[in-house]
Design a protein around this motif. Structure first.
Motif, short mmCIF file in Angstrom:
data_model
loop_
_atom_site.label_atom_id
_atom_site.label_comp_id
_atom_site.label_asym_id
_atom_site.label_seq_id
_atom_site.Cartn_x
_atom_site.Cartn_y
_atom_site.Cartn_z
N ASN A 223 0.66 -0.89 0.11
CA ASN A 223 -0.03 0.05 -0.11
C ASN A 223 0.60 1.27 0.09
N ALA A 224 2.45 1.46 0.89
CA ALA A 224 2.48 1.94 1.11
C ALA A 224 3.01 2.67 -0.62
N SER A 225 3.88 1.50 -1.41
CA SER A 225 3.73 1.54 -2.65
C SER A 225 3.92 2.36 -3.68
N PHE A 226 1.77 2.02 -3.80
CA PHE A 226 1.52 2.59 -4.65
C PHE A 226 0.83 3.65 -4.39
N PHE A 227 -0.10 3.77 -3.04
CA PHE A 227 -1.89 4.61 -3.32
C PHE A 227 -0.78 6.06 -3.22
N LEU A 228 -1.32 6.63 -4.29
CA LEU A 228 -1.31 8.34 -3.88
C LEU A 228 -3.33 8.96 -2.97
N SER A 229 -3.76 9.49 -3.24
CA SER A 229 -4.71 10.03 -2.98
C SER A 229 -5.26 10.21 -4.14
N HIS A 230 -6.96 9.24 -4.53
CA HIS A 230 -7.62 9.13 -4.95
C HIS A 230 -6.70 8.36 -6.47
N ASP A 231 -5.64 7.92 -6.85
CA ASP A 231 -4.73 7.35 -7.96
C ASP A 231 -3.38 6.20 -7.54
N LEU A 232 -3.22 5.21 -8.31
CA LEU A 232 -1.86 4.68 -7.81
C LEU A 232 -0.84 5.25 -8.61
#
Length: 193
Positions: free
Chosen positions: A37-46
């Motif tokens: 999750n830390a590697s991929f998640f942005l607010s409202h995007d990957l």
């Protein structure tokens, strides 16, 4: 492409673990899922320019590697259970020496630490390493350990690798990834104070 590889020293190598007991029956799979999750998640995007390798070294063996690739990733939600379900589905596949896709952007193969080191030029994230903020240029691939330190055998294999630190205190692996990605974002955008 930014790459992270996280060694799961006790992480299950079969899909028989319970999604309700990621810390126990899955060998601290919860730690690895937080790293995904830390590697991929942005607010409202990957983040589409990231790959995250999970090196699973636990029971029943042998080692397996699960790869999450942001450029093709689908069906990932920002909770540990969702990440674990994708890992579990990947581990249910019969796998060989080449990566096999289980769901879009999630792949599995036999082999682990030693094989991946031979393929990707990693730097090690280590509290005693060079401060990333002082480094003139940052590598694109990083190796981390889960809640356990690297074993003496692993340390022997990575003894000559460059080492970087994200700060003076020991952080959880997922927090380390977040801090490092923030530093990379700041450099890429020219937003350095």
């Amino acid at each position: 492409m930014k790459r992270f590889a996280v060694v799961g020293h006790r992480a299950a190598t079969s899909g028989t673990f319970s999604l309700n007991d990621l810390a126990g029956s899955a060998g601290r799979m919860d730690v690895l899922c937080r790293c995904i999750n830390a590697s991929f998640f942005l607010s409202h995007d990957l983040r589409r320019d990231v790959e995250c390798y999970l090196i699973l070294c636990g029971e029943p063996g042998p080692e397996k590697t699960v790869l999450f690739s942001g450029s093709a990733l689908r069906y990932l939600s920002p909770d540990e259970r969702s990440s674990a379900a994708l890992v579990k589905k990947a581990l249910a596949l019969p796998c060989g020496d080449e990566f096999r896709e289980s769901t879009p952007g999630v792949y599995v193969r036999r082999g682990g630490f030693t094989r991946l080191l031979a393929e990707v030029p990693f730097a090690v994230l280590d509290e005693a390493g060079e401060d990333i903020r002082a480094a003139p240029a940052l590598p694109e691939a990083y190796l981390l350990s889960d809640h356990l330190n690297f074993t003496p055998e692993e340390e022997d294999l990575i003894a000559a690798y460059p080492r970087y630190s994200v700060g003076p205190r020991s952080l959880h692996a997922d927090h380390t990834i977040t801090v490092l990605l923030n530093e990379m974002d700041r450099r890429e955008s020219g937003w350095i104070s």
